[in-house]
Design an enzyme around this catalytic site. Structure first.
Site, PDB file in Angstrom:
ATOM      1  N   ASP A 110       0.857  -1.189   0.000  1.00 56.57           N
ATOM      2  CA  ASP A 110       0.000   0.000   0.000  1.00 56.57           C
ATOM      3  C   ASP A 110       0.892   1.237   0.000  1.00 56.57           C
ATOM      4  O   ASP A 110       1.283   1.731  -1.053  1.00 56.57           O
ATOM      5  CB  ASP A 110      -0.915  -0.074   1.232  1.00 56.57           C
ATOM      6  CG  ASP A 110      -1.929   1.050   1.282  1.00 56.57           C
ATOM      7  OD1 ASP A 110      -1.875   1.938   0.416  1.00 56.57           O
ATOM      8  OD2 ASP A 110      -2.786   1.056   2.185  1.00 56.57           O
ATOM      9  N   ARG A 172      -9.759 -13.815   5.917  1.00 56.30           N
ATOM     10  CA  ARG A 172      -8.566 -14.386   5.281  1.00 56.30           C
ATOM     11  C   ARG A 172      -8.920 -15.633   4.474  1.00 56.30           C
ATOM     12  O   ARG A 172      -8.244 -15.990   3.532  1.00 56.30           O
ATOM     13  CB  ARG A 172      -7.532 -14.782   6.347  1.00 56.30           C
ATOM     14  CG  ARG A 172      -6.914 -13.628   7.101  1.00 56.30           C
ATOM     15  CD  ARG A 172      -5.694 -14.114   7.863  1.00 56.30           C
ATOM     16  NE  ARG A 172      -5.282 -13.207   8.921  1.00 56.30           N
ATOM     17  CZ  ARG A 172      -4.504 -12.136   8.734  1.00 56.30           C
ATOM     18  NH1 ARG A 172      -4.083 -11.834   7.535  1.00 56.30           N
ATOM     19  NH2 ARG A 172      -4.163 -11.375   9.750  1.00 56.30           N
TER      20      ARG A 172
HETATM   21  P1  IMP Z   1       2.063  -0.673   3.622  1.00 55.72           P
HETATM   22  O1  IMP Z   1       3.189  -0.639   4.611  1.00 55.72           O
HETATM   23  O2  IMP Z   1       1.190   0.559   3.717  1.00 55.72           O
HETATM   24  O3  IMP Z   1       2.539  -0.916   2.215  1.00 55.72           O
HETATM   25  O4  IMP Z   1       1.103  -1.851   4.047  1.00 55.72           O
HETATM   26  C1  IMP Z   1       1.438  -3.182   3.854  1.00 55.72           C
HETATM   27  C2  IMP Z   1       0.686  -4.109   4.775  1.00 55.72           C
HETATM   28  O5  IMP Z   1      -0.533  -3.546   5.219  1.00 55.72           O
HETATM   29  C3  IMP Z   1       0.307  -5.382   4.041  1.00 55.72           C
HETATM   30  O6  IMP Z   1       1.296  -6.363   4.177  1.00 55.72           O
HETATM   31  C4  IMP Z   1      -0.996  -5.763   4.696  1.00 55.72           C
HETATM   32  O7  IMP Z   1      -0.751  -6.536   5.839  1.00 55.72           O
HETATM   33  C5  IMP Z   1      -1.608  -4.437   5.120  1.00 55.72           C
HETATM   34  N1  IMP Z   1      -2.563  -3.916   4.120  1.00 55.72           N
HETATM   35  C6  IMP Z   1      -2.394  -2.866   3.284  1.00 55.72           C
HETATM   36  N2  IMP Z   1      -3.479  -2.675   2.517  1.00 55.72           N
HETATM   37  C7  IMP Z   1      -4.365  -3.645   2.866  1.00 55.72           C
HETATM   38  C8  IMP Z   1      -5.686  -4.010   2.387  1.00 55.72           C
HETATM   39  O8  IMP Z   1      -6.286  -3.385   1.482  1.00 55.72           O
HETATM   40  N3  IMP Z   1      -6.249  -5.078   2.990  1.00 55.72           N
HETATM   41  C9  IMP Z   1      -5.652  -5.800   3.973  1.00 55.72           C
HETATM   42  N4  IMP Z   1      -4.424  -5.503   4.429  1.00 55.72           N
HETATM   43  C10 IMP Z   1      -3.776  -4.439   3.880  1.00 55.72           C
END
Ligand code: IMP
Length: 186
Positions: A110, A172
């Site tokens: 994300d 999940r």
């Molecule tokens: P980031 O650090 O913002 O890139 O987020 C990464 C982590 O956040 C992923 O490994 C997921 O565990 C969680 N995450 C981010 N977006 C989502 C989503 O849309 N659904 C579920 N988990 C998410």
């Protein structure tokens, strides 16, 4: 919205963002690409718990050459849906990465904060190589998408659940990936 089919789970989910057959096909394609690059390197696939567990288990069964698997658990979210930028290792790897060809297997990228932390952390352990495979990359948000060698799907910046992805540990177990309207449900 195709909610009627989702009532069996007792919740109103949003639309199917990635159907089961598309996931299956993409995982096979990713497996084929990874096989070309890693067949003779006995890679270590590092899965990021818990979200990547289902993707990881399907992906490794597409790979018909010697490999090893390890898992790491990190917590990155301050709340259930927004990243605070704070990343903590909850379970570290059992394997020494020195001289290994390491492939990180992520469920979804994300903001890219989690991946950025993870990459720095694992690179400091002197692997021979380090690459990333993420099933999903959210458009517009990720600062690091060019650094992700294998990407399954690019999706708009919506919150999604299913196929390993959760909200509050739920969903999940769904076979498809659905959008989840966070504001309506909290
Ligand atoms: P980031 O650090 O913002 O890139 O987020 C990464 C982590 O956040 C992923 O490994 C997921 O565990 C969680 N995450 C981010 N977006 C989502 C989503 O849309 N659904 C579920 N988990 C998410």
């Amino acid at each position: 919205m195709s909610s009627s089919g989702n009532r069996e789970f007792g919740y109103e989910l949003g639309e199917v963002v990635i159907p089961e057959d598309a996931i299956e096909k993409k995982v096979a394609e990713l497996g084929a690409d990874i096989a070309v690059d890693y067949r003779d390197r006995t890679p270590l696939l590092v899965g990021v718990l818990k979200g990547a567990m289902i993707f990881m288990s399907d992906l490794i069964r597409e790979l018909d050459f010697p490999l090893e698997v390890d898992m790491m658990a990190i917590s990155s979210y301050g709340s259930s849906t927004s990243n605070s930028g704070v990343v903590r290792i909850l379970k570290d790897l059992d394997t020494d990465l020195t001289g290994r060809h390491v492939l990180i297997v992520e469920d979804i990228v994300d903001s890219g904060l989690t991946l950025s932390y993870l990459t720095r952390n694992l690179l400091s352990r002197n692997p021979a190589s380090l690459e990333i495979c993420s099933l999903i990359v959210k458009d517009g948000h990720s600062r690091q998408s060019s650094e992700i060698r294998y990407v399954g799907f690019h999706i708009p910046p919506v919150f999604v659940v299913g196929y390993g992805l959760d909200i509050g540990e739920r969903f999940r177990n769904l076979r498809q990936i659905y959008s989840y309207d966070v504001e309506d449900s909290q």
